[in-house]
Design an enzyme around this catalytic site. Sequence first.
Site, PDB file in Angstrom:
ATOM      1  N   LYS A   1       0.839  -1.191   0.000  1.00 15.16           N
ATOM      2  CA  LYS A   1       0.000   0.000   0.000  1.00 15.16           C
ATOM      3  C   LYS A   1       0.882   1.252   0.000  1.00 15.16           C
ATOM      4  O   LYS A   1       2.088   1.186   0.222  1.00 15.16           O
ATOM      5  CB  LYS A   1      -0.920  -0.002   1.230  1.00 15.16           C
ATOM      6  CG  LYS A   1      -0.185  -0.016   2.572  1.00 15.16           C
ATOM      7  CD  LYS A   1      -1.157  -0.062   3.724  1.00 15.16           C
ATOM      8  CE  LYS A   1      -0.413  -0.054   5.070  1.00 15.16           C
ATOM      9  NZ  LYS A   1      -1.332  -0.031   6.207  1.00 15.16           N
TER      10      LYS A   1
ATOM     11  N   ARG B   1      -9.642   0.924  15.619  1.00 14.72           N
ATOM     12  CA  ARG B   1      -9.523   1.669  14.369  1.00 14.72           C
ATOM     13  C   ARG B   1     -10.596   1.173  13.399  1.00 14.72           C
ATOM     14  O   ARG B   1     -11.538   1.881  13.091  1.00 14.72           O
ATOM     15  CB  ARG B   1      -8.108   1.481  13.791  1.00 14.72           C
ATOM     16  CG  ARG B   1      -7.756   2.409  12.653  1.00 14.72           C
ATOM     17  CD  ARG B   1      -6.291   2.308  12.268  1.00 14.72           C
ATOM     18  NE  ARG B   1      -5.895   0.976  11.824  1.00 14.72           N
ATOM     19  CZ  ARG B   1      -4.676   0.665  11.391  1.00 14.72           C
ATOM     20  NH1 ARG B   1      -3.718   1.583  11.394  1.00 14.72           N
ATOM     21  NH2 ARG B   1      -4.395  -0.566  10.990  1.00 14.72           N
TER      22      ARG B   1
ATOM     23  N   TYR C   1      13.984  31.966   1.949  1.00 18.25           N
ATOM     24  CA  TYR C   1      12.856  32.743   2.450  1.00 18.25           C
ATOM     25  C   TYR C   1      13.040  33.107   3.922  1.00 18.25           C
ATOM     26  O   TYR C   1      13.505  32.302   4.727  1.00 18.25           O
ATOM     27  CB  TYR C   1      11.564  31.938   2.311  1.00 18.25           C
ATOM     28  CG  TYR C   1      11.076  31.762   0.897  1.00 18.25           C
ATOM     29  CD1 TYR C   1      10.660  32.854   0.133  1.00 18.25           C
ATOM     30  CD2 TYR C   1      11.018  30.493   0.322  1.00 18.25           C
ATOM     31  CE1 TYR C   1      10.205  32.689  -1.168  1.00 18.25           C
ATOM     32  CE2 TYR C   1      10.552  30.321  -0.982  1.00 18.25           C
ATOM     33  CZ  TYR C   1      10.159  31.424  -1.717  1.00 18.25           C
ATOM     34  OH  TYR C   1       9.713  31.257  -2.995  1.00 18.25           O
TER      35      TYR C   1
ATOM     36  N   MET D   1       9.861  24.919  -1.938  1.00 15.79           N
ATOM     37  CA  MET D   1       8.987  23.929  -2.543  1.00 15.79           C
ATOM     38  C   MET D   1       9.767  22.956  -3.428  1.00 15.79           C
ATOM     39  O   MET D   1       9.531  21.754  -3.394  1.00 15.79           O
ATOM     40  CB  MET D   1       7.897  24.611  -3.377  1.00 15.79           C
ATOM     41  CG  MET D   1       6.931  23.617  -4.035  1.00 15.79           C
ATOM     42  SD  MET D   1       5.655  24.419  -5.028  1.00 15.79           S
ATOM     43  CE  MET D   1       4.647  25.157  -3.743  1.00 15.79           C
TER      44      MET D   1
END
Length: 813
Positions: A483, A581, A709, A758
């Site tokens: 997964k 869960r 930044y 980013m």
Amino acid sequence: MSKKILNSIQNIPAKFIGTSSTMAIDSISIDSRSLQNGPKTLFFALVGANTDAHLYLKNLIASGVQNFVVTHIPEDCEGKANFYVVTNTLLALQQFAAAYRSLFDFPIIGLTGSNGKTIVKEWLNFLLSPDYNVIRSPKSYNSQIGVPLSVIAINEKHNLGIFEAGISTVSEMEKLEKIIKPTIGILTNIGTAHDEGFADISDKIKEKLKLFQDVQVIIYHKNPTIDLLIRPDTAVFCWSYNDAKASVLITKKGVLDKTVLTVLQNNNKFDIKIPFQDEASIENAISCLMVLLYFKYDDRTIQNRMELLYPVEMRLKVKNGINNSSIIDDSYSSDFQSLKIALDFLESQKQYKKKTVILSDIFQSGLPNDVLYSKVAELIVSNRITRVIGIGETISAFKNKFANCSTFQNTAAFVADFENLDFGNETILIKGARSFQFEEIVYLLEEKTHETVLEINLNAISYNLNFFKSKLLPKVKIMVMVKAFGYGNGGLEIAKLLEHHKVDYLGVAFADEGISLKNGGINLPIMVLNPENTSFSAIIQHQLEPEIYCLKGLYAFLKIAKQKNLKHFPIHIKFDTGMHRLGFEENTLDELIAALRGNSTVQIKSILSHLATSDDLEHMDFAHSQINLFEKVSSKLMSELQIKPLRHILNTSGISNFLDSQYDMVRLGIGLYGVSNDAQEQKQLENVGTLKSVISQIRTIAAGESVGYGRRFVAEKPTKIATIPIGYADGISRGWGDGLGFVMVKNTKAYIVGSICMDMLMVDVTGIECKEGDSILIFGENPTVSFIAQKLNTIPYEILTSISQRVKRVFYR
């Protein structure tokens, strides 16, 4: 492989049971999954800690294999094939190879050491092949299994052998020595690899020197420790930078991007250039130089050939290609043995039904060209290759041996015609000798992305899988979780490998992950752990198996199953035993039983639960309470419905910590990817993912100037800053910036300065000799994802699964 193979079979101490001991045999196999197995294969049924090839003999017989070396004959195979029954099939394989080796009498170079064996072997092949027909170990086949398989590839046309031998502990080398029987020994660099298998460095060297007990000469870097351990009656040919007693004295000097070696042997002095400056490559090149000197090559030949040495790519790489294709890059070698290995790898990794092989002329087979290309054609047929593109004058001359084949005289002709060729929705194996420069073809076919890559070591995944399988009790099945895109590593490619290893189940979180795997050609059963009711129709359509964890979901699925007239569709029932869960609670058990009793639309394939504290030994009592509750509710469900499904409750940590609760199956997750919560177990796992990037730009800023930044970093002195094209959009946490985290540049820590952007981050490389375009390491062996997770107060799962899909994955062996 030679016709002398039949003579070697007689040297195995075995009891023959069968109909014909004189059947033609032209290949040896230990892999039941290989499509190359056939009527002329002799199959050795090896038994390991995690596998027993005897389980697959029935299928092999059905595919046409008729000759086996076994410890016993399975009941359903008696009278159906020829069997050589032995007490130990690995020992029989080694005895077979030793007997086969004894039939040939030509120089054999035996290589051992901690580092550099494969590189020295490949370079020696390059340097000596103009004058010899060389047989060598394919790839890194240097183990107790790899060495015999390598030696068995000898045939009558070979007149020089180069085989490497690797060991990890004592009492291994004497077995390999009997198989290789080298006449010339080369001891490469002795490092720290496998130190744990030896008492000390002298113990390690002593064990490695056992390979050379009958050699004519040992070639090595002169060293007092080694000198003392070599038998006095053994001839040596050694080199040194400073010991005048060495056979050859060498001095070195860097010139631009090359190294000039000054060689002094007796009174002969000359210079050679090699295209490397790192110490490891220099040492490996000197080992090769020593062989040329021992073989009495003239100075000019040595100078000309050594200058042409090249970086050795020892890995088969899987890359994304253009037009939805997948590329297997093996563009640096072309010999018959490595072709067989590459085709097996292609089968384990193919993503598409269409399979194309781009193949150059094959060198050093030791076979006449007509025989060689007939054998290559047989391999192509047995591996069900859709299309062959041959490049080279020789393979072009034998084009008629291949179906659906186009040929080009050279790589330039292929490149010139590339726009007229059709590539897409296929797996492409690119296999070429170095002289053909197939890297140009790889570049044309490779999907273009930015220079940050996550390298996935498929060998490490196989190793980690086998490590956990070795902990399982007999007949316990294994489900592997793929997964979250294989925990960030690449779901489909890893699923292909797991299918190749014949795991029992795959587990995904959501239906779309399972659908993607099914569309990619995965045939293993796939359980969907968190299915939404809206996905049930898609689950049924793609033959996935849903986990059912509540009455609402059960009724919804039964309704759809009835509408579609399903019979015995597989489902999995999950109980909540304390994780709170997902799962049926104990007070819903009676209603669950009532809903399922007599219902023929579905079949319960397994009952499962999940431990909340399997990795925390302080909560052992709670874990045992979960196991006890699971035993209670699952037993009642099985008894009331009179069924015997699989039961499973253990995850990765549970496999190690609750050996007596393995039930019928376990679920392996993060451990497959080389991560464990136990420090001792972590040492036994192999790193799977290595995140790399490059330096985009380097600048020097003055004191008082800032970076990034918010001016979070201000230089206190002139500082050299490197910009790396990876940022938080690629999955690097902003918390790892501002002086906490680092990357590795030239094996040196370079700390991240300022805020992570980013798409970029900046590091301080003051004092580090580096340049724009140099590779950098973000995580892998150092720092590990576990180390980064600890510093960020999170878990390795988050680090791995955060790596963006825009980061290219490169899979290799």
